[in-house]
Design a protein around this motif. Structure first.
Motif, PDB file in Angstrom:
ATOM      1  N   ILE A  44       0.952  -1.047   0.331  1.00  0.00           N
ATOM      2  CA  ILE A  44       0.114  -0.061   0.400  1.00  0.00           C
ATOM      3  C   ILE A  44       1.109   0.949   0.184  1.00  0.00           C
ATOM      4  N   HIS A  45       2.354   1.566  -0.097  1.00  0.00           N
ATOM      5  CA  HIS A  45       3.169   1.661  -0.175  1.00  0.00           C
ATOM      6  C   HIS A  45       3.738   1.904  -1.470  1.00  0.00           C
ATOM      7  N   ASP A  46       3.605   1.370  -2.354  1.00  0.00           N
ATOM      8  CA  ASP A  46       4.183   0.984  -3.383  1.00  0.00           C
ATOM      9  C   ASP A  46       3.501   1.904  -4.983  1.00  0.00           C
ATOM     10  N   GLY A  47       3.417   2.283  -4.677  1.00  0.00           N
ATOM     11  CA  GLY A  47       2.567   3.854  -5.542  1.00  0.00           C
ATOM     12  C   GLY A  47       1.889   3.167  -7.076  1.00  0.00           C
ATOM     13  N   ASP A  48       1.644   2.004  -6.590  1.00  0.00           N
ATOM     14  CA  ASP A  48       0.818   0.969  -7.516  1.00  0.00           C
ATOM     15  C   ASP A  48      -0.495   0.686  -7.660  1.00  0.00           C
ATOM     16  N   TYR A  49      -1.173   2.007  -8.060  1.00  0.00           N
ATOM     17  CA  TYR A  49      -3.186   2.306  -7.939  1.00  0.00           C
ATOM     18  C   TYR A  49      -3.413   0.747  -8.502  1.00  0.00           C
ATOM     19  N   ARG A  50      -3.521   0.265  -9.766  1.00  0.00           N
ATOM     20  CA  ARG A  50      -4.166  -0.493 -10.330  1.00  0.00           C
ATOM     21  C   ARG A  50      -4.748  -1.313  -9.299  1.00  0.00           C
ATOM     22  N   VAL A  51      -6.406  -1.056  -8.949  1.00  0.00           N
ATOM     23  CA  VAL A  51      -7.406  -2.505  -8.709  1.00  0.00           C
ATOM     24  C   VAL A  51      -8.098  -2.560  -9.103  1.00  0.00           C
ATOM     25  N   PRO A  52      -8.771  -4.088  -9.660  1.00  0.00           N
ATOM     26  CA  PRO A  52     -10.039  -4.112 -10.120  1.00  0.00           C
ATOM     27  C   PRO A  52     -10.442  -3.136  -9.807  1.00  0.00           C
ATOM     28  N   ARG A  53     -11.897  -2.732 -10.721  1.00  0.00           N
ATOM     29  CA  ARG A  53     -12.774  -1.742 -10.768  1.00  0.00           C
ATOM     30  C   ARG A  53     -13.539  -2.115  -9.583  1.00  0.00           C
ATOM     31  N   LEU A  54     -14.151  -3.474 -10.275  1.00  0.00           N
ATOM     32  CA  LEU A  54     -15.114  -3.952  -9.797  1.00  0.00           C
ATOM     33  C   LEU A  54     -14.891  -3.215  -7.451  1.00  0.00           C
ATOM     34  N   LEU A  55     -13.229  -3.598  -7.159  1.00  0.00           N
ATOM     35  CA  LEU A  55     -12.838  -3.819  -5.968  1.00  0.00           C
ATOM     36  C   LEU A  55     -12.548  -2.295  -5.765  1.00  0.00           C
ATOM     37  N   ARG A  56     -12.953  -1.484  -6.674  1.00  0.00           N
ATOM     38  CA  ARG A  56     -11.922  -0.184  -6.319  1.00  0.00           C
ATOM     39  C   ARG A  56     -11.992   0.803  -5.167  1.00  0.00           C
ATOM     40  N   HIS A  57     -13.088   0.190  -4.196  1.00  0.00           N
ATOM     41  CA  HIS A  57     -14.099   0.961  -3.691  1.00  0.00           C
ATOM     42  C   HIS A  57     -14.353  -0.257  -1.916  1.00  0.00           C
ATOM     43  N   VAL A  58     -13.584  -1.234  -2.508  1.00  0.00           N
ATOM     44  CA  VAL A  58     -13.838  -2.387  -1.243  1.00  0.00           C
ATOM     45  C   VAL A  58     -12.448  -2.436  -0.871  1.00  0.00           C
ATOM     46  N   ILE A  59     -11.504  -2.742  -1.620  1.00  0.00           N
ATOM     47  CA  ILE A  59      -9.751  -2.773  -1.155  1.00  0.00           C
ATOM     48  C   ILE A  59      -9.169  -1.371  -0.944  1.00  0.00           C
ATOM     49  N   ASN A  60      -8.905  -1.486   0.080  1.00  0.00           N
ATOM     50  CA  ASN A  60      -8.051  -0.081   0.612  1.00  0.00           C
ATOM     51  C   ASN A  60      -6.319  -0.530   0.328  1.00  0.00           C
ATOM     52  N   GLY A  61      -6.308  -0.288  -1.253  1.00  0.00           N
ATOM     53  CA  GLY A  61      -5.415  -0.614  -1.974  1.00  0.00           C
ATOM     54  C   GLY A  61      -4.241   0.893  -1.960  1.00  0.00           C
ATOM     55  N   SER A  62      -3.426   1.244  -2.762  1.00  0.00           N
ATOM     56  CA  SER A  62      -2.354   1.756  -2.755  1.00  0.00           C
ATOM     57  C   SER A  62      -2.201   3.134  -3.173  1.00  0.00           C
ATOM     58  N   ALA A  63      -3.314   3.232  -3.379  1.00  0.00           N
ATOM     59  CA  ALA A  63      -4.444   4.539  -4.171  1.00  0.00           C
ATOM     60  C   ALA A  63      -4.785   5.077  -2.848  1.00  0.00           C
ATOM     61  N   HIS A  64      -5.860   4.449  -2.585  1.00  0.00           N
ATOM     62  CA  HIS A  64      -6.616   4.693  -0.752  1.00  0.00           C
ATOM     63  C   HIS A  64      -5.466   5.415   0.124  1.00  0.00           C
ATOM     64  N   HIS A  65      -4.086   4.534   0.674  1.00  0.00           N
ATOM     65  CA  HIS A  65      -2.968   5.114   1.344  1.00  0.00           C
ATOM     66  C   HIS A  65      -2.784   6.300   0.901  1.00  0.00           C
ATOM     67  N   THR A  66      -2.579   6.636   0.036  1.00  0.00           N
ATOM     68  CA  THR A  66      -1.372   7.601  -0.626  1.00  0.00           C
ATOM     69  C   THR A  66      -2.347   8.946  -0.290  1.00  0.00           C
ATOM     70  N   ASP A  67      -3.981   8.431  -0.294  1.00  0.00           N
ATOM     71  CA  ASP A  67      -4.256  10.083  -0.184  1.00  0.00           C
ATOM     72  C   ASP A  67      -4.331  10.389   1.720  1.00  0.00           C
ATOM     73  N   HIS A  68      -4.088   9.032   1.827  1.00  0.00           N
ATOM     74  CA  HIS A  68      -4.291   9.177   3.324  1.00  0.00           C
ATOM     75  C   HIS A  68      -2.940   9.531   3.250  1.00  0.00           C
ATOM     76  N   HIS A  69      -1.765   9.572   3.144  1.00  0.00           N
ATOM     77  CA  HIS A  69      -0.559  10.486   3.007  1.00  0.00           C
ATOM     78  C   HIS A  69      -0.417  11.747   2.845  1.00  0.00           C
ATOM     79  N   LEU A  70      -1.306  12.037   1.494  1.00  0.00           N
ATOM     80  CA  LEU A  70      -1.759  13.565   1.522  1.00  0.00           C
ATOM     81  C   LEU A  70      -2.547  14.454   1.667  1.00  0.00           C
ATOM     82  N   TYR A  71      -3.294  14.072   2.204  1.00  0.00           N
ATOM     83  CA  TYR A  71      -4.756  14.969   2.777  1.00  0.00           C
ATOM     84  C   TYR A  71      -4.994  14.317   4.953  1.00  0.00           C
TER      85      TYR A  71
END
Length: 275
Positions: free
Chosen positions: A208-235
């Motif tokens: 979740i710190h690797d900067g790879d934001y790819r998540v299957p579209r159906l799981l984008r708002h279910v799995i807390n991946g790198s994209a989510h955690h990047t926003d945590h660090h930013l905001y």
């Protein structure tokens, strides 16, 4: 952890390291062995998977982002290496309690009341239990009384790399790992399954710190991946979860990742290049 300790005793510590008269079950020997094994294991997991992720997954273009710090990778590694031995001290105390038989860890599938299905269900319950625990601990660490002292060092890395995954203040790092250690004292769990899950959670923390934001579209708002955690660090005030977005949605702290909306770090860099 007793499986690892037994293997270390059998193949290395008893024949080559400790005096013949020092029994394997002696508490001081177990504590010393667990301290060494825990530190070496944590170091190996962090450096091995962190390095693989950094060179094969992490997008190095992110290092040109204005919020990427000078010498950041080296600073992340140094901070993590300084913190890991201190994090291991209370961790070893909990491993010692496991080795002494105070947990609900079991050896054989037959010891599970539900057989293989019980093992599978325990894996799911481990993930949901620890996700819930980490959410509330992580959110508490953002409270003004705790944030500056313990959690702020981890937020130095606005655009994190995989090496930021373990770059915590020792109190912060241990507190966020506590649900992993509490679970087997509350619920039955197969020992090999526990070891596998322990490796998994370390790899997930790196991912979740690797900067790879790819998540299957159906799981984008279910799995807390790198994209989510990047926003945590930013905001800061969003996406506290570890694996899932469930508790962020319950707690009102969920934010749809900016990377999914064309406003992420890569998009910012693209706009800079276009100028």
């Amino acid at each position: 952890m007793d499986l690892v300790l037994d293997a270390a005793d059998r193949h290395l510590l008893t024949p080559y390291v400790y005096p013949a008269g020092w029994p394997e079950g002696e508490p001081c020997r177990q504590l010393l062995s667990l301290f060494v094994i825990t530190n070496l294991g944590a170091l190996a997991l962090y450096l091995l998977f962190g390095t693989l992720s950094y060179y094969f997954i992490f997008d190095h273009r992110l290092k040109t982002h204005p919020q990427f710090l000078e010498n950041q990778v080296r600073r992340e590694i140094v901070y993590a290496l300084r913190s890991l031995p201190w994090i291991s001290v209370p961790t070893v105390a909990l491993f010692f309690a496991e080795v002494r038989g105070y947990s609900k860890l079991y050896d054989n599938i037959e010891d599970s009341p539900y057989g293989w299905s019980g093992v599978f269900l325990s894996m799911l319950s481990f993930l949901f239990f620890t996700d819930m625990g980490i959410y509330w601990i992580h959110r508490a660490l953002h409270h003004k009384l705790l944030y500056k002292r313990f959690h702020k060092p981890h937020h130095l890395w606005k655009i994190a790399t995989p090496f930021a995954s373990h770059a915590f203040h020792p109190v912060d790092g241990f507190m966020q790992s506590l649900p992993y250690h509490i679970y087997p004292f509350l619920f039955p769990l197969h020992k090999v399954t526990y070891l596998g899950l322990y490796i998994f959670v370390n790899v997930w923390t790196i991912s979740i710190h690797d900067g790879d934001y790819r998540v299957p579209r159906l799981l984008r708002h279910v799995i807390n991946g790198s994209a989510h955690h990047t926003d945590h660090h930013l905001y800061f005030d969003y996406n506290y979860g570890q694996y899932f977005t469930l508790w962020d949605k319950i707690g009102g702290s969920y934010k749809s990742p900016s990377a999914f909306e064309g406003k992420g770090p890569h998009d910012y860099l693209r706009k800079l290049r276009e100028k």
